[in-house]
Design an enzyme around this catalytic site. Structure first.
Site, PDB file in Angstrom:
ATOM      1  N   GLY A  69       0.796  -1.215   0.000  1.00 34.33           N
ATOM      2  CA  GLY A  69       0.000   0.000   0.000  1.00 34.33           C
ATOM      3  C   GLY A  69       0.827   1.263   0.000  1.00 34.33           C
ATOM      4  N   CYS A  70       0.415   2.233   0.825  1.00 39.04           N
ATOM      5  CA  CYS A  70       1.068   3.540   0.850  1.00 39.04           C
ATOM      6  C   CYS A  70       2.510   3.486   1.335  1.00 39.04           C
ATOM      7  CB  CYS A  70       0.265   4.495   1.732  1.00 39.04           C
ATOM      8  SG  CYS A  70      -1.377   4.874   1.073  1.00 39.04           S
ATOM      9  N   ALA A  71       2.875   2.427   2.040  1.00 41.90           N
ATOM     10  CA  ALA A  71       4.257   2.302   2.523  1.00 41.90           C
ATOM     11  C   ALA A  71       5.191   1.716   1.481  1.00 41.90           C
ATOM     12  CB  ALA A  71       4.295   1.432   3.785  1.00 41.90           C
ATOM     13  N   GLY A  72       4.652   1.283   0.338  1.00 39.86           N
ATOM     14  CA  GLY A  72       5.442   0.544  -0.638  1.00 39.86           C
ATOM     15  C   GLY A  72       6.642   1.276  -1.202  1.00 39.86           C
TER      16      GLY A  72
END
Length: 361
Positions: free
Chosen positions: A143-146
């Site tokens: 997700g956004c941490a990728g």
């Protein structure tokens, strides 16, 4: 020592103003007017002016099954990723001359909005003259941490293989996950925040021959990384997967978790690095949303000026999930003001926090 030598972007062709997206949502959910009208303030308070999408606005008004969505994902993810890669490997602001595809030793592909086997990195390899001995690492579900996690993995590779180079690609097509029959607040919030985009970063090892092609006199160097995941928080952010595709999980707890997760993680990270908050010139923060950025400011005493490019990217592109933090980093790399140290950060499913310490060489 890992240098981030260049960053390129892949920006979709359809750009919509936030007001246009809001009107589109009002039209799609016309039969639930009273319910939706209560949620429309989310669009007005998101600090977003425009976003880009890979599909025409009319697409959102029709029904699509998972196969239709995923076929579009493979098609457009390939196109956008190639655009970002080409921009990265020839970028005149960062490189003295174009970087040959054949010099790339490792490729990392990050995404969470579609699936492919063979993975998308294989599709990309077959379109450009990468060498057949290149190593591949597809990362899915971050997700956004990728974007931040991808940088950390590239750094670990180059710590062990100092003469090598890594190409990191992040591509998310959040628009293809929109569910026109999902009246949950999380779906409306996601519709108010998320956009499509791709980004690519070239990372080079300390002894890589590509160091001589770096043009900029101020290059971010990854010095340290740190990961932290709170157990039993699977329901904070992610997907429910059903026959019509991905249904977003987006908890209202996320801004509060900045205080309980990000703040102690950042404080411990700086202490371990023998640094204080004031030693950090800039924060390369993934802009999960206006409330997330404001929670970072208030809980960690971060001046808004140190987050200015996170706000700017959010304003002009929305939250594109994993590629977004590289959009922010590119802004800081183009900024010619003197910088010493930065913290790159992103929050993602898990619920997790990823931090990287950058020094500008």
């Amino acid at each position: 020592m890992t240098k981030i030598a260049s960053i390129g972007l892949g920006i979709p062709s359809y750009e919509l103003e936030q007001e246009t997206v809001k009107d589109l949502v009002k039209h799609i959910f016309l039969d639930e007017k009273r319910l939706v009208n209560r949620l429309l303030t989310i669009f007005e308070n998101a600090a977003i002016e425009s976003r880009q999408f890979v599909v025409h606005p009319d697409w959102f008004q029709l029904d699509h099954d998972f196969k239709v969505r995923n076929d579009l994902y493979i098609k457009h993810a390939l196109e956008l990723s190639l655009k970002a890669i080409e921009d990265c490997l020839i970028h005149p602001d960062f490189l003295q001359q174009p970087i040959p595809f054949s010099t790339i030793d490792h490729i990392i592909f990050v995404s969470s909005t579609g699936v492919a086997t063979p993975t998308m990195d294989v599709h990309i390899m077959n379109r450009k003259p990468f060498k057949e001995t290149i190593s591949r690492m597809p990362l899915w579900g971050l997700g956004c941490a990728g974007g931040a996690i991808g940088l950390a993995h590239a750094h670990r590779i180059l710590q062990a293989q100092t003469t090598k180079n890594v190409l990191l690609i992040c591509c998310e097509l959040c628009s293809l996950t929109f569910q026109k029959d999902d009246l949950r607040k999380s779906n409306i919030v996601g519709t108010a925040l998320f956009g499509d985009g791709a980004s690519a970063a070239l990372l080079v090892g300390k002894q890589s021959p590509l160091n001589k092609f770096i043009k900029s006199k101020s290059v971010p160097v990854i010095k340290r990384t740190s990961s932290y995941t709170i157990k039993d928080t699977e329901n904070v952010m992610g997907w429910n997967i059903h026959t019509n595709g991905f249904e977003v999980i987006f908890s209202k707890r996320i801004p509060k978790l900045v205080h309980t997760l990000f703040k102690p993680h950042l404080e411990n990270f700086l202490e371990e690095s023998q640094l204080k908050n004031d030693d950090i010139d800039s924060f390369v923060a993934h802009p999960g949303g206006r409330k997330v950025l404001e929670a970072m400011e208030s809980s960690c005493s971060i001046a808004s000026a140190k987050l200015r490019y996170s706000y700017e990217v959010l304003k002009n592109h929305g939250n594109m999930s994993s590629p977004t933090v590289l959009y922010v980093l590119q802004k800081w790399m183009k900024d010619l003001q003197t910088k010493q140290k930065s913290v790159l950060s992103a929050l993602g499913p898990g619920f997790s926090s990823e931090l990287l310490l950058l020094e500008w060489s």
